[in-house]
Design a protein around this motif. Sequence first.
Motif, short mmCIF file in Angstrom:
data_model
loop_
_atom_site.label_atom_id
_atom_site.label_comp_id
_atom_site.label_asym_id
_atom_site.label_seq_id
_atom_site.Cartn_x
_atom_site.Cartn_y
_atom_site.Cartn_z
N PRO A 65 0.81 -1.23 0.00
CA PRO A 65 0.00 0.00 0.00
C PRO A 65 0.84 1.28 0.00
N ARG A 66 0.26 2.36 -0.51
CA ARG A 66 0.92 3.67 -0.51
C ARG A 66 1.04 4.18 0.93
N CYS A 67 2.18 4.70 1.30
CA CYS A 67 2.35 5.21 2.67
C CYS A 67 3.30 6.40 2.70
N TYR A 68 3.79 6.82 1.54
CA TYR A 68 4.89 7.79 1.52
C TYR A 68 4.56 8.97 0.64
N ILE A 69 4.88 10.16 1.12
CA ILE A 69 4.82 11.36 0.29
C ILE A 69 6.18 12.05 0.42
N MET A 70 6.79 12.43 -0.70
CA MET A 70 8.06 13.13 -0.61
C MET A 70 7.78 14.59 -0.30
N LYS A 71 7.97 14.96 0.96
CA LYS A 71 7.61 16.32 1.38
C LYS A 71 8.74 17.31 1.19
N ASN A 72 9.96 16.80 1.11
CA ASN A 72 11.10 17.68 0.83
C ASN A 72 12.16 16.85 0.13
N SER A 73 13.23 17.53 -0.29
CA SER A 73 14.24 16.83 -1.07
C SER A 73 15.49 16.52 -0.25
N TYR A 74 15.39 16.64 1.07
CA TYR A 74 16.59 16.49 1.89
C TYR A 74 16.81 15.02 2.24
N LEU A 75 17.29 14.27 1.26
CA LEU A 75 17.43 12.81 1.41
C LEU A 75 18.89 12.37 1.44
N GLY A 76 19.82 13.34 1.41
CA GLY A 76 21.23 13.00 1.37
C GLY A 76 21.86 12.96 2.75
N PRO A 77 23.20 12.89 2.80
CA PRO A 77 23.88 12.76 4.09
C PRO A 77 23.88 14.06 4.89
N GLU A 78 24.04 13.91 6.22
CA GLU A 78 24.30 15.06 7.08
C GLU A 78 25.51 14.75 7.94
N PHE A 79 26.06 15.78 8.55
CA PHE A 79 27.32 15.63 9.26
C PHE A 79 27.22 16.26 10.64
N SER A 80 27.83 15.60 11.61
CA SER A 80 27.72 16.08 13.00
C SER A 80 28.51 17.37 13.19
N ASP A 81 28.12 18.13 14.24
CA ASP A 81 28.85 19.36 14.56
C ASP A 81 30.32 19.06 14.83
N SER A 82 30.57 17.93 15.48
CA SER A 82 31.97 17.64 15.83
C SER A 82 32.79 17.34 14.57
N ARG A 83 32.17 16.67 13.60
CA ARG A 83 32.88 16.42 12.34
C ARG A 83 33.18 17.74 11.62
N ILE A 84 32.19 18.65 11.61
CA ILE A 84 32.39 19.94 10.94
C ILE A 84 33.49 20.73 11.65
N GLU A 85 33.42 20.75 12.98
CA GLU A 85 34.42 21.50 13.76
C GLU A 85 35.82 20.97 13.48
N CYS A 86 35.93 19.66 13.44
CA CYS A 86 37.21 19.01 13.17
C CYS A 86 37.73 19.44 11.79
N LEU A 90 36.97 22.17 10.13
CA LEU A 90 37.34 23.59 10.15
C LEU A 90 38.73 23.78 10.76
N LYS A 91 38.98 23.02 11.82
CA LYS A 91 40.31 23.13 12.47
C LYS A 91 41.41 22.61 11.54
N LYS A 92 41.10 21.51 10.84
CA LYS A 92 42.08 20.96 9.90
C LYS A 92 42.43 21.99 8.83
N ALA A 93 41.45 22.82 8.47
CA ALA A 93 41.66 23.82 7.41
C ALA A 93 42.28 25.10 7.97
N ASN A 94 42.61 25.08 9.26
CA ASN A 94 43.23 26.25 9.92
C ASN A 94 42.37 27.51 9.83
N LEU A 95 41.08 27.35 9.98
CA LEU A 95 40.19 28.51 9.90
C LEU A 95 39.80 28.93 11.32
N SER A 96 39.70 30.24 11.54
CA SER A 96 39.14 30.68 12.82
C SER A 96 37.64 30.87 12.63
#
Length: 577
Positions: A363-384, A386-392
């Motif tokens: 049976p039908r049970c799904y509606i695509m309400k937005n297109s955000y179906l890809g990966p996301e990344f944790s704050d700690s990964r992003i922070e890491c 940024l630090k690797k790139a030597n950015l303040s």
Amino acid sequence: MLILGINMFHADASAAIVQDGEVVFAIAEERLNRVKHYAGFPALAVKACLDAVGASIIDVDHVAVGQDTDANLAEKVEYALANPAKILNFIRLRRRKEAMRDVRSLLAEALDIDAKQLHFREHHVEHHIAHIASAYYCSPWDKAASFSYDGSGDFVSTMMARCEGNEIEILERVFLPHSLGSFYTMICEFIGYKKYGDEGKVMGLAPYGKDTYCEQVRAIVGLKNGGFQLDLSYFKPLGSNQGMQLLPDGTVRMARHFSDRMVKLFGEPNETHAEITRRDMDLAYAMQDRFEEAFFHLLDRLHQRVSIENLAMAGGCALNSVANGKVFSHTPFRSTWIQPAAGDEGLAIGAALYTYHSVLKQPRCYIMKNSYLGPEFSDSRIECDLKKANLSFRKLEREPLLEAVAEKIATGNVLGWFQGRMEWGPRALGNRSILAHPGLSKMKDILNARIKHREWFRPFAPSIVAERQSEYFDHDHPSPFMLHVYKIRPERRAQLCAVNHVDNTGRLQTVSRDENPLYYDLIRAFERNTGIPIVLNTSFNENEPIVCAPAEAIDCFKRTLMDALAIGPFLVLKNEN
Ligand SMILES: [Fe+2]
């Protein structure tokens, strides 16, 4: 139940995972291997899908591929027999495709697993049926007319269907060599846009032209009885590769489409990306004009057969947002639902959902309400990263971040905006976007000079909070996936000068709070600064696939003249680095 959908050995290779009828994760391979329109096997995308649901390929019950080389065999044979010079090529192509069909071996090799351990059932879904399923089964409707059109897939360029409940009833197919996608590609190539996917660029050129060549170009696409036929004397004969060739490195090479008749009529064709002349603008105008006439003619035919106001659409040509914006005034349809990944990456979702609903009768049970179906990344990964790139950088809470970002954009800065899950489909819709003020007259040139380096004739797009749409645009049908172009109201054009195209239109994204609360609240914050509930939104990239991971966004920020980067809760300023 787990279904893995795949588009492979076709442009925009991709994978999607459907868990108990719900699309949980989907991604094009290009975002992971960084090769634009990658057309090989989507090994990284498959792995990302499995990781997203914490499963192994051994756990997958069904694998569905959006291609069926056995489909429309009679028509292929008929064409080959009528063109004996091509028979050998057809046989070669078919042999090569046989090897590419062995999904079990391909998956076993990509995931380094013994093929004997794989117990999934394998399904091959015809190209355009997968397109249609990707639109209808993601739409909120249980009854719709459905339309798919593109260059070609499984020897078909256009399909019409009646969709109801779990049934997709195919009403009509248009077979090669007749193809509106090929028609569009042929003229784009003629004026120097020869790369796969260049058609979208030339769409922006059309309104600069006049109707000089409309009569001549009209003769290329004949319309009759709800169908169309190309005058093939304007085209090179269809080769074994249906107009394109997949190279060993996974890129796509386009074959020359136009014949010498085009040269006799319109003069010498352009070299790649040669300077655009008046002739080219007028040809682009005539091409878009005839494309739209043919599209509306076909939709009228579809509506005669499926008398309903809801239209579900996919296929690469369904990315023609100018034509889409006119559907409501030029056809009897009053509502559209267009798959955000209308191009061939969308086949992964379509094949999987077709298997779930049409084959397995779930049976039908799904509606695509937005297109955000890809990966996301944790704050700690992003922070890491940024630090690797030597950015303040500074870390901010939600509200101070929104205020700071809105203030930056309002004062004329160009800002990279990297938040949450990556978009599915070719459009950046507020999670991997570059944002700017839509009302500054120099902003288009600034963006192009500093970051995007796009052709002068291509417009930038506005994102508007959904409930304010009719104050700024002449149509109120929503455009959540940036797939409709509407006229901007005369009194608003000056206020939106950086996103107002030469014909006073904009390819808008309507943003509702349900679909993307953070982006919605950012636009609201921008409105508090400027009085405009709209931001300029362009994809976060510089001549590359849209950024996916934080390191790619950081790299793009560092090598371009972007003023600021808001990545997760972190704000990075160029003048502090
Ligand atoms: Fe397609």
